[in-house]
Design a protein around this motif. Structure first.
Motif, PDB file in Angstrom:
ATOM      1  N   ALA A  99       0.811  -1.219   0.000  1.00  0.00           N
ATOM      2  CA  ALA A  99       0.000   0.000   0.000  1.00  0.00           C
ATOM      3  C   ALA A  99       0.844   1.269   0.000  1.00  0.00           C
ATOM      4  O   ALA A  99       0.370   2.317  -0.445  1.00  0.00           O
ATOM      5  CB  ALA A  99      -0.939   0.007   1.204  1.00  0.00           C
ATOM      6  N   ARG A 100       2.079   1.190   0.486  1.00  0.00           N
ATOM      7  CA  ARG A 100       2.896   2.392   0.576  1.00  0.00           C
ATOM      8  C   ARG A 100       4.368   2.015   0.685  1.00  0.00           C
ATOM      9  O   ARG A 100       4.722   0.839   0.789  1.00  0.00           O
ATOM     10  CB  ARG A 100       2.489   3.243   1.784  1.00  0.00           C
ATOM     11  N   THR A 103       0.258  -1.214  -4.918  1.00  0.00           N
ATOM     12  CA  THR A 103      -0.946  -1.923  -5.347  1.00  0.00           C
ATOM     13  C   THR A 103      -1.915  -1.018  -6.099  1.00  0.00           C
ATOM     14  O   THR A 103      -2.751  -1.511  -6.854  1.00  0.00           O
ATOM     15  CB  THR A 103      -1.658  -2.550  -4.142  1.00  0.00           C
ATOM     16  N   ASP A 104      -1.792   0.306  -5.945  1.00  0.00           N
ATOM     17  CA  ASP A 104      -2.660   1.216  -6.703  1.00  0.00           C
ATOM     18  C   ASP A 104      -2.071   1.582  -8.055  1.00  0.00           C
ATOM     19  O   ASP A 104      -2.640   2.406  -8.780  1.00  0.00           O
ATOM     20  CB  ASP A 104      -2.964   2.480  -5.892  1.00  0.00           C
ATOM     21  N   THR A 107       0.836   3.115  -8.692  1.00  0.00           N
ATOM     22  CA  THR A 107       1.773   4.242  -8.687  1.00  0.00           C
ATOM     23  C   THR A 107       3.139   3.771  -8.204  1.00  0.00           C
ATOM     24  O   THR A 107       3.257   2.780  -7.473  1.00  0.00           O
ATOM     25  CB  THR A 107       1.273   5.370  -7.786  1.00  0.00           C
TER      26      THR A 107
END
Length: 586
Positions: free
Chosen positions: A197-198, A315-316, A318
């Motif tokens: 996620a980050r 996961t997004d 980017t």
């Protein structure tokens, strides 16, 4: 830069690789080698022509170029050759040994790229896949590790809590061996965030990667890297060093400033060093052979090296951003610097600091390996790169901003104007707190050490080194603190301050335990202050900063209450370790 052509550049000498057996013998004879090292080092003080650009590079390191200071070794590489190299300062103040391009220094997290290459080599051989869940190879990890792939573990997107930050909560002497490290990592009950996620830097994935190399090959990472990477490239003075007490020929000692204006030794507080996340010891000369491999692809091959330098996606979809113009790949930061593509990484361990920048399109690289905690090798490397690539780089906006900040005139402000700026400022996602206080008529920031904030306007301040603080918000009392450096801009929100009387502090006193790090904390009320003991070792004072919130150094502690409002435990928020829970036992 001079329009005249540069003089011929000396090729980096290609010395024959050394076998493991010979290396072990050299270590056994280290006392003899060390006795003769100063003379050998002195003969290799400068490599390459000291032309106009080299003299400008020398000026960057002027403050270290003394016989009474630690310093840095510099390497400038071009087209696979060592264009210019020099040492500034001393490798050993005790023995009067100068730093040279052949001084051996611990490069900290610069080591991660070697670990990444080892894992990618095993993928080439079909022994694993970067898309394997890490639990496939380390089954003793908790079930959440099924959502963490090897790629995530090598790209700072895993969510794994950092081993070293977690160990700092225990009060125990950390042996630093593999068994000790795995026990801490595998007992962690939850990740810092949902894997992928980050981006959040952590060392734990790299330590697991080293263990996977061992489980799949029967070789330690040190043995694997020696046979498959270092020896084939002729890096005879490079190795993973797992024994912090080992003596290396030509090794530089690590230092930190002392309170008297001199220097003290800065050695690891752990009994041993964990390979994988760090522990590579190398020289400026040897590191050039590794940098050349990114172009020559002698070891690993072109596809593997491309994989190492390709940004990882979250996961997004980017990129995993590690800075304003940087993304994290596999053990490397990739992005741009002043308009040029750049690959690089930094390292920090005990008294050692290092940084390197590689500009693939120009086939130019810079490395700075230092043996002083306050050396700032990242800034030094950028300055040297700017000297050699000035005609191809865009204007240095970061340096211009820093220079403007440093030159901004000081504005005298009365204490009454500064008073509303006092407070506690929190960034929940980062698990960080900053605190501002008045000392007479001066605004200061509390942290590891007290920093004076220099007023540049009513709500704008300069903090050394190179940080601007702005207090923002409508009304007479600011609600936000914005901190800007050349690397990032971070906004902190005002938290409720809590100056608790001693009788109120008493309700927090007690014994708390964490099964995850196998630690017992005791909060004791002493002379009107709460003092934290970990396994009976005094760690420091707990400062109340907001309602049910305490700070110790860089650690934030959020107290948890039960349904009746009684103190039931707390969660530790320490940057690279989030939500580490302690339960009250009595």
């Amino acid at each position: 830069p001079s329009p005249r052509p540069d003089p011929p550049r000396p090729a980096m000498p290609r010395r024959p690789p050394t076998a493991l057996a010979a290396r072990a013998a050299a270590t056994a004879a280290c006392a003899v080698l060390l006795a003769t090292a100063p003379a050998a080092a002195g003969a290799q003080h400068i490599v390459g022509a000291r032309d106009a650009l080299a003299r400008r590079a020398d000026s960057v390191f002027q403050r270290f170029d003394r016989t009474d200071s630690p310093g840095c070794a510099l390497g400038v590489y071009q087209d696979g050759r060592l264009r210019y190299a020099r040492g500034y300062g001393m490798a050993s103040l005790e023995h009067g040994v100068a730093l040279t391009p052949r001084s051996v220094l611990d490069v900290g997290s610069i080591s991660k790229q070697f670990t990444a290459m080892a894992i990618l080599m095993l993928q080439q051989e079909g022994k694993l896949s970067l898309d394997d869940p890490i639990r496939k190879h380390v089954p003793e990890l908790p079930p959440y590790a099924d959502r963490i792939t090897l790629r995530r573990a090598l790209s700072q997107t895993s969510g794994l809590r950092d081993l070293y930050v977690a160990m700092a909560q225990t009060g125990r002497t950390f042996r630093g061996d593999t068994v000790d490290a795995l026990r801490v990592i595998t007992r962690s009950a939850e990740p810092n965030y949902e894997p992928g996620a980050r981006y959040l830097y952590t060392n734990s994935g790299w330590i697991l990667a080293a263990q996977i190399v061992y489980r799949l090959t029967g070789q330690t990472l040190a043995q694997f890297a020696e046979a498959r990477i270092f020896a084939p490239l002729g890096m005879r003075d490079t190795r993973y060093l797992a024994d912090a007490a080992a003596v290396l020929p030509n090794a530089a000692e690590g230092y930190a400033p002392d309170t008297a204006g001199g220097f003290r030794l800065a050695r690891s507080t752990y009994d041993g060093a964990i390979v994988g996340a760090g522990a590579v010891h190398t020289t400026i000369e040897d590191f050039g052979r590794w940098l050349d491999n990114y172009d020559a692809a002698t070891v690993g091959g072109r596809d593997l090296l491309t994989a190492m330098t390709t940004p990882t996606l979250l996961t997004d979809g980017t990129p995993a951003r590690s800075g304003p113009t940087q993304a994290y790949a596999l053990g490397l930061n990739v992005g741009t610097l002043r308009g040029l593509r750049v690959v690089g990484h930094g390292g920090s361990w005990a008294g050692y600091r290092g940084h390197f920048l590689r500009f693939p399109d120009q086939r130019v690289a810079v490395a700075t390996f230092c043996n002083l905690t306050t050396s700032g090798p990242d800034s030094l490397a950028r300055k040297v790169a700017g000297i050699y690539l000035a005609d191809r780089m865009q204007p240095d906006s970061a340096a211009a901003w820093s220079d403007a900040l440093a030159a901004a005139p000081v504005v005298a402000l009365p204490a009454a104007t500064l008073a509303p700026l006092v407070g506690v400022w929190r960034h929940v996602e980062r698990g960080e707190v900053r605190r501002t206080r008045l000392a007479g008529d001066t605004l200061v920031e509390l942290g590891g050490e007290r920093r004076r904030l220099v007023p540049l306007g009513e709500r704008r301040f300069r903090a050394e080194p190179g940080a601007e603080l702005r207090f923002e918000g409508d009304g007479p009392v600011p609600t936000r603190l914005v901190v800007r450096t050349t690397g990032e801009t971070v906004t902190y929100v005002r938290a409720d301050s809590a100056a608790l009387a001693p009788e109120r502090l008493a309700e927090y006193a007690g014994v708390y335990e964490s099964d995850e790090v196998e630690a017992t904390h005791r909060w004791a009320l002493e002379k009107g202050q709460l003092v934290l003991y970990a396994n009976d070792r005094r760690l420091g004072v707990l400062e109340p900063t907001y309602r049910d919130g305490f700070v110790r150094g860089g650690t934030v502690i959020d107290v948890v209450r039960d349904r009746r409002g009684r103190v039931a435990g707390y969660a530790v928020e320490a940057g690279r370790v989030r939500h580490l829970r302690f339960t009250r036992r009595r």
